[in-house]
Design a protein around this motif. Structure first.
Motif, PDB file in Angstrom:
ATOM      1  N   ASP A 159       0.356   6.997   7.453  1.00  0.00           N
ATOM      2  CA  ASP A 159      -0.162   5.793   8.119  1.00  0.00           C
ATOM      3  C   ASP A 159      -0.035   5.918   9.630  1.00  0.00           C
ATOM      4  O   ASP A 159      -0.953   5.549  10.381  1.00  0.00           O
ATOM      5  CB  ASP A 159       0.600   4.561   7.641  1.00  0.00           C
ATOM      6  N   TYR A 205      -2.653   8.240  10.961  1.00  0.00           N
ATOM      7  CA  TYR A 205      -3.973   7.609  11.015  1.00  0.00           C
ATOM      8  C   TYR A 205      -4.088   6.712  12.242  1.00  0.00           C
ATOM      9  O   TYR A 205      -5.106   6.728  12.949  1.00  0.00           O
ATOM     10  CB  TYR A 205      -4.225   6.809   9.745  1.00  0.00           C
ATOM     11  N   GLU A 206      -3.079   5.898  12.484  1.00  0.00           N
ATOM     12  CA  GLU A 206      -3.109   5.025  13.653  1.00  0.00           C
ATOM     13  C   GLU A 206      -3.185   5.832  14.945  1.00  0.00           C
ATOM     14  O   GLU A 206      -3.873   5.451  15.897  1.00  0.00           O
ATOM     15  CB  GLU A 206      -1.869   4.131  13.654  1.00  0.00           C
ATOM     16  N   ARG A 235     -11.950   1.304  -1.285  1.00  0.00           N
ATOM     17  CA  ARG A 235     -11.062   2.146  -0.485  1.00  0.00           C
ATOM     18  C   ARG A 235     -10.771   3.467  -1.176  1.00  0.00           C
ATOM     19  O   ARG A 235     -10.634   4.496  -0.525  1.00  0.00           O
ATOM     20  CB  ARG A 235      -9.740   1.418  -0.209  1.00  0.00           C
ATOM     21  N   GLU A 284      -0.836   5.178  -3.039  1.00  0.00           N
ATOM     22  CA  GLU A 284      -0.898   4.663  -1.671  1.00  0.00           C
ATOM     23  C   GLU A 284      -1.067   5.801  -0.667  1.00  0.00           C
ATOM     24  O   GLU A 284      -1.808   5.682   0.305  1.00  0.00           O
ATOM     25  CB  GLU A 284       0.360   3.859  -1.361  1.00  0.00           C
ATOM     26  N   THR A 286      -4.447   6.628   2.120  1.00  0.00           N
ATOM     27  CA  THR A 286      -4.391   6.928   3.551  1.00  0.00           C
ATOM     28  C   THR A 286      -5.014   8.289   3.842  1.00  0.00           C
ATOM     29  O   THR A 286      -5.733   8.449   4.838  1.00  0.00           O
ATOM     30  CB  THR A 286      -2.932   6.901   4.038  1.00  0.00           C
ATOM     31  N   ARG A 318      -9.167  -0.215   9.124  1.00  0.00           N
ATOM     32  CA  ARG A 318      -9.694   1.148   9.087  1.00  0.00           C
ATOM     33  C   ARG A 318     -11.176   1.169   8.745  1.00  0.00           C
ATOM     34  O   ARG A 318     -11.701   2.167   8.254  1.00  0.00           O
ATOM     35  CB  ARG A 318      -8.916   1.980   8.067  1.00  0.00           C
ATOM     36  N   LYS A 327      -3.712  -3.117   4.983  1.00  0.00           N
ATOM     37  CA  LYS A 327      -3.617  -1.893   5.767  1.00  0.00           C
ATOM     38  C   LYS A 327      -4.997  -1.270   5.976  1.00  0.00           C
ATOM     39  O   LYS A 327      -5.300  -0.715   7.043  1.00  0.00           O
ATOM     40  CB  LYS A 327      -2.698  -0.898   5.046  1.00  0.00           C
ATOM     41  N   GLY A 328      -5.837  -1.370   4.972  1.00  0.00           N
ATOM     42  CA  GLY A 328      -7.160  -0.766   5.080  1.00  0.00           C
ATOM     43  C   GLY A 328      -8.158  -1.594   5.859  1.00  0.00           C
ATOM     44  O   GLY A 328      -9.218  -1.095   6.229  1.00  0.00           O
ATOM     45  N   ASP A 358      -8.613   7.864   3.811  1.00  0.00           N
ATOM     46  CA  ASP A 358      -9.048   7.192   5.041  1.00  0.00           C
ATOM     47  C   ASP A 358      -9.153   8.190   6.192  1.00  0.00           C
ATOM     48  O   ASP A 358     -10.069   8.099   7.023  1.00  0.00           O
ATOM     49  CB  ASP A 358      -8.063   6.085   5.408  1.00  0.00           C
TER      50      ASP A 358
END
Length: 1145
Positions: free
Chosen positions: A567, A570-571, A718, A629, A633, A66, A62-63, A636
């Motif tokens: 998530d 972020y996207e 991360r 988790e 995010t 990013r 997932k990271g 991030d």
């Protein structure tokens, strides 16, 4: 020499470098499809290592997307059709009643039946085709259509008029003496009767508007128009507009004359203007003008005017004017064959109707309104023939439709601006009922903008209609932007392009704001857009929250949904930055990224704060995993903002969010430590200690361990804990856990290989080689992972310097794994010890009669075979380790063989010296094996020295003993003290004078912490100075010791003065304090005589005391083995000092 000496172990030259594990391994070796599935979210238990690290891989994957700021090439992944936009029939133009439809149908038929002018190449000239097309558009039956056509044919024909715009002329003839003219235009319509007469008897002469023309009577004054006079120019610009009524569109002509205007002047006035004459040619023309004027004043009649000169004319039949009008340059024509003209004139011509016998005209409907209704009808009909769901139609009209609209627009005298406005009004309204291509709408706006700058303002009624269309379209656009993510998803390149065009359309609307007296926008449009985006962001977030993590659910149940929500946010921010931001900022100056980031970041932060406060007292492994988790995010999101230049994350709502997550992170890292050990245990249990494949030399468990450690490093990167103190504590603990796991894994490997039974007679163990490769791979990957566990502001030094706790862990692990590697290497080479001793024994027992290369051949062949196996099984680093271990084994075996053989021949030692050099070449392998520096170091030096000494005579060994003492002089400083002496040699008397001056910093050898030193002075080697006995100073005394020695002996190799410092002990034997040697070759007077022969010519020399080194003792041991008298006496004399000799520090 035998060819066996050429054996260089070719396998040593083919050392392979293990390829990067990261490039080769996407997942763990041996993992199945079931292992890659998404794990359950229950609390982690012992033995869940595989599932735990599968979950961690998902987090790391997932990271991966990013890293850095996203670009359009990463986000735009689809070119499928854009999502359908909302349409509403009520947003279009008002629907017409049946009566209005019939009136519009009549208007269209009238336009076609009473067209005038010439059709263009792109227009439909066939009247029946146009009428048939209108029948289809309005959906009438053939009978109804025929009846309507007949009714329109009986109607009164329209009244036509010709619009003429005289724009400019160029390259006219110069008629005035100054080289210019004063041109003006006279223009009018030649009726059909004059046109016929013009075409009759006087074809050689053209019509002229001049008074007194003999070709017919004069035209009425209302038929003739005159432009202004433009003085002194050959390229006049008029831009004057005229309207002429047309009686017969088929026969009438437009006639235009251009004249040079000249006022009546007298001869005196003409002479007064002589200063205006330009050149001789102009002078001649001016005189002719004077004569002409005088003759005209004397003889001409009162009705004639000869002062204006003809410059050219035009005759344009009205029927040849294109129905769409034309803007054209016409070449000027002469009025007779005798006339001389030149130049061109630009005219804009348009044939219109001023009176129309239609019901719409009689009811006061303007041509503007009629065109709007007709274009709307045609556009709806044309769009119906396209794909039902097509959103890419650009308003391309068929030939009949374009022709009908062209005819109606020209006959209604609509300007280019009015036509552009009408097309925009109808198309923008139609777009809201059925989607059009935004590129088509943008083109309409650009066309309207171009004509707006050229034309005058619109009538108020038309401007109000345009303002209404702007308001409706902007409202529709804001509705779409309100749901930006639905209609223009960032992953769809087609939708993004439509968004770009929509924004450009809205940006164009802003440009018209200052041009309206009645402004259609109450506020700035970009402010409305920003408000719409904010409302859309809020609604999108609330819908997402209610779907993924409803607030009415308990905290633990909401946690997984909130992770997905973060998530998704972020996207969305990635899409906003990579796709939307540049479009909105460059086109309409709206900073959508800052607007969206601030809003969504605050909303997510609020949910995170509330949830962490609720879950704090309920901390469990499951909760800690979810919170960990979620924090990754959120971190991030913070880093995303900070990575943009000029952005500061300290002002964010997420600033300080790490604090409530700290307990969860600590608990999760503890679970990571335990699960890592379980994962390594599982990997070793199933490991067969065989290479994974042909391209690798390590086993499956090493690949698993390397992947685990790299995952831990990536996860720490991360995590990037922002608080330095907390990060140091977390990083230190994690580094210790990683070191423990690495050592734990190496111990598991050793236990597993120890438990395996070895094959009988196997000198090279394949499992041991694999384990050694595993340890080396572990050393590299674990060390790299440790060096990656840095923390912010954790290092006190400069960049690139690890923090001290991390550096200590790294060094400790390196030492542990190097020790483990040496242990495995020793275990591996121990299986070869007996064979090596056997082959060395073969060299030792070989008779002197055979050649040296034959004696060493079996040993080299054995080594070549075993090293070939080792090279195939070991990586480069381990092969070097094994070579070094084997080299040391060989040296020790040869040393043992030398020690076991005394009083042997010189050939015996020569054979071993040959063997040693052959082995050096073998292990060096022309630069592909071990470096010469390491081969010729350590035990090699000792062995080579012993071999050399064994080949020396007794006296050569004694000389070597003293040479070694001289070489040792400069290697020790101040450890055992210093001795100051002065020596000189008197060549005439062959006398050497030695003066001991003083000592300093001697070792305290007595119980009181002091010493009672004295110095023994002797010359060596003894066989060079047989008559010189050793002398000694008194305790703490200063003495001069002159002795007689020949100069030749002083210059010999190894000749020296040896100073031995002793500590006098009254109750026991004296103690050895140190010694120093001074080469006689450096004493003044030995190499060359001293000037003046003064006993004090020599300068004091400071010698550093030392203890004899092993190198010196080796020569002594060599002499001990000699049985001749000279050697035994020398050794006996030194025995009393040997017990004080110590090894090097």
């Amino acid at each position: 020499m035998s060819t066996l000496l050429e054996i260089k172990s070719s396998v040593l030259r083919q050392v392979q470098v293990c390829p990067s594990f990261r490039r080769r391994t996407e997942g763990e070796p041996g993992s199945s499809g079931a292992e890659a599935r998404e794990p359950t979210t229950g609390a982690w238990k012992p033995g869940d290592g595989v599932e735990f690290f599968a979950q961690m891989r998902l987090i790391l994957k997932k990271g991966e997307g990013r890293q850095g700021l996203p670009g359009p090439e990463v986000l735009l992944r689809s070119s499928s059709p854009a999502p359908a936009e909302p349409v509403d029939a009520s947003r279009g133009l008002r629907a017409l009643t049946q009566e209005e439809v019939e009136l519009l149908y009549e208007e269209a038929l009238y336009t076609v039946l009473y067209r005038a002018g010439t059709m263009g190449p792109d227009q439909v000239d066939d009247q029946e085709v146009l009428l048939s097309y209108l029948q289809q558009v309005f959906g009438t039956s053939p009978e109804e259509h025929a009846e309507a056509v007949e009714r329109v044919r009986k109607a009164k024909a329209p009244t036509y008029a010709l619009k003429v715009s005289v724009m400019r002329a160029k390259n006219l003839l110069a008629k005035d003496p100054n080289g210019f003219s004063d041109p003006y235009c006279m223009l009018g319509i030649l009726p059909a009767s004059d046109t016929l007469r013009e075409a009759g008897a006087h074809k050689e002469q053209r019509f002229s508007f001049r008074k007194g023309s003999k070709r017919g009577g004069p035209l009425p004054a209302k038929c003739i128009q005159v432009t202004e006079v433009k003085s002194s120019t050959l390229n006049p610009v008029w831009k004057e507009h005229f309207l002429f009524e047309i009686k017969d569109v088929n026969l009438d002509q437009l006639h235009l004359d251009i004249w040079d205007h000249d006022d009546d002047v007298s001869l005196v006035e003409a002479c007064r203007k002589l200063n205006e004459v330009i050149g001789l040619k102009g002078m001649s023309r001016y005189f002719k003008q004077i004569v002409k004027s005088a003759r005209a004043n004397g003889t001409a009649g009162p009705t004639e005017d000869h002062t204006d000169d003809f410059l050219g004319c035009l005759n344009i039949p009205v029927r040849e004017v294109p129905v769409a009008g034309e803007d054209r340059w016409f070449k000027l024509e002469p009025r007779s064959s005798a006339s001389r003209v030149q130049g061109d004139c630009q005219l804009v011509l348009k044939l219109i109707t001023t009176q129309r016998d239609t019901s719409m005209s009689q009811r006061g409907r303007s041509g503007f309104q009629s065109y709007l209704l007709l274009f709307s009808r045609l556009l709806q009909f044309e769009h119906r023939t396209e794909e039902p769901n097509s959103s890419s139609w650009r308003g391309e009209l068929s030939g009949p439709a374009a022709t009908v609209l062209c005819l109606h627009g020209a006959q209604s005298n609509l300007s280019a601006l009015q036509l552009a406005v009408l097309h925009w009004q109808v198309s923008s309204r139609h777009h809201q009922t059925r989607t059009l291509d935004y590129g088509y709408l943008l083109g309409l706006l650009e066309d309207m903008q171009a004509h707006w700058e050229e034309a005058a303002s619109l009538p108020q009624e038309q401007e109000e209609g345009l303002a209404d269309s702007f308001s409706a379209f902007s409202e529709f656009g804001l509705q779409l932007l309100h749901q930006l993510r639905s209609y223009f998803p960032a992953t769809n390149s087609t939708a993004v392009y439509r968004l770009e065009l929509l924004l450009k359309c809205l940006g164009k609307l802003q440009l018209f704001r200052p041009a309206f007296e009645i402004c259609p926008f109450e506020t700035e449009l970009n402010m409305d857009i920003a408000a719409a985006l904010k409302r859309g962001n809020r609604e999108w977030y609330e819908e997402l929250l209610n779907t993924l993590s409803p607030r009415e659910q308990p905290g633990p149940q909401r946690l997984a949904g909130l992770v997905k929500l973060a998530d998704t946010v972020y996207e969305d921010l990635q899409s906003c930055y990579g796709i939307y931001a540049s479009l909105f900022h460059s086109i309409i100056r709206v900073d959508i990224f800052t607007l969206t980031f601030r809003q969504l970041e605050r909303l997510v932060a609020e949910e995170a704060w509330v949830l962490t406060e609720e879950l704090g007292p309920k901390m469990s492994l499951e909760v800690a995993s979810g919170l960990f988790e979620l924090y990754l995010t959120l971190a991030d999101i913070q880093r995303f903002w900070s990575s943009i230049p000029g952005r500061d994350s300290r002002s964010l709502a997420l600033a300080g969010i790490h604090t409530p997550f700290l307990p969860a992170v600590k608990l999760w890292l503890q679970v990571l430590r335990d699960q890592a050990k379980w994962r390594l245990q599982e990997a070793v249990d199933v490991d067969t200690l065989e290479p994974m494949d042909a391209s690798s030399k390590h086993s499956s468990s090493a690949a698993t361990a390397s992947l685990c450690f790299s995952h831990i490093q990536e996860l720490w990167a991360r995590l990037a804990w922002p608080d330095p103190a907390q990060a140091q504590a977390l990083g230190t603990q994690l580094s210790q856990d990683l070191c423990e796991a690495a050592v734990f894994y190496s111990e598991l490997l050793r236990k597993k290989v120890d438990a395996q039974p070895g094959a009988a007679g196997e000198a090279v163990s394949e499992p041991l080689c694999t384990v050694l490769n595993d340890v080396e791979l572990l050393r590299k990957t674990a060390g790299q992972a440790l060096r990656g566990l840095v923390w912010p502001e954790g290092a006190a030094g400069s960049d690139g310097v690890l923090p001290r706790p991390l550096l200590s862990c790294t060094q400790a692990l390196e030492e542990d794994l190097q020790r483990e590697a040496r242990t495995v290497t020793a275990h591996l080479t121990s299986k070869m010890v007996s064979d090596i001793r056997k082959y060395v024994q073969h060299v030792s027992l070989s008779p002197d009669s055979i050649q040296n290369d034959e004696a060493v051949a079996p040993l080299l062949k054995y080594l070549d075979e075993k090293l070939a196996l080792l090279n195939a099984s070991l990586v480069k680093e381990n092969l070097s380790r094994v070579l070094e271990a084997l080299w040391e084994l060989l040296l020790q075996a040869i040393l043992q063989a030398l020690g076991a053989n005394q009083d042997v021949s010189a050939d015996f030692y020569g054979r071993f010296h040959f063997t040693l050099e052959a082995l050096v070449n073998f292990f060096h392998a022309e630069g592909q094996g071990l470096p010469l520096e390491s081969l010729r170091d350590g035990s090699y030096k000792r062995l080579e020295e012993e071999l050399r000494l064994h080949q020396c005579s007794t006296r050569e060994c004694i000389e070597q003993y003293y040479l070694d003492k001289l070489k040792q002089r400069s290697l020790e400083h101040n450890r055992f003290g210093r001795l100051s002496v002065r020596c000189h040699y008197e060549a005439a008397e062959q006398r050497l004078a030695v003066e001991v001056l003083h000592a300093a910093d001697l070792l305290p050898l007595d119980a009181n912490g002091l010493s009672d030193p004295f110095v023994i002075v002797e010359l060596g080697p003894p066989h060079l100075f047989p008559l010189v006995r050793s002398q000694r100073t008194q305790v703490k005394s200063r003495t001069l010791h002159p002795v007689s020695v020949p100069a030749e002996a002083c210059r010999r190799r190894g000749a020296c003065v040896l100073f031995t410092v002793m500590d006098h002990d009254w109750l026991s034997t004296n103690d050895f304090a140190g010694e120093a040697a001074l080469g006689l070759g450096s004493v003044g007077g030995v190499a060359r005589p001293l000037v003046g022969g003064s006993a004090r010519a020599g300068q004091p020399v400071t010698l550093h005391l030392r203890r004899p080194r092993a190198q010196v003792r080796s020569a002594l041991r060599m002499l001990e083995g000699r049985t001749n008298k000279e050697a035994q006496e020398f050794v006996k004399r030194l025995k009393e000092l040997e017990k004080y000799m110590e090894a090097d520090p």
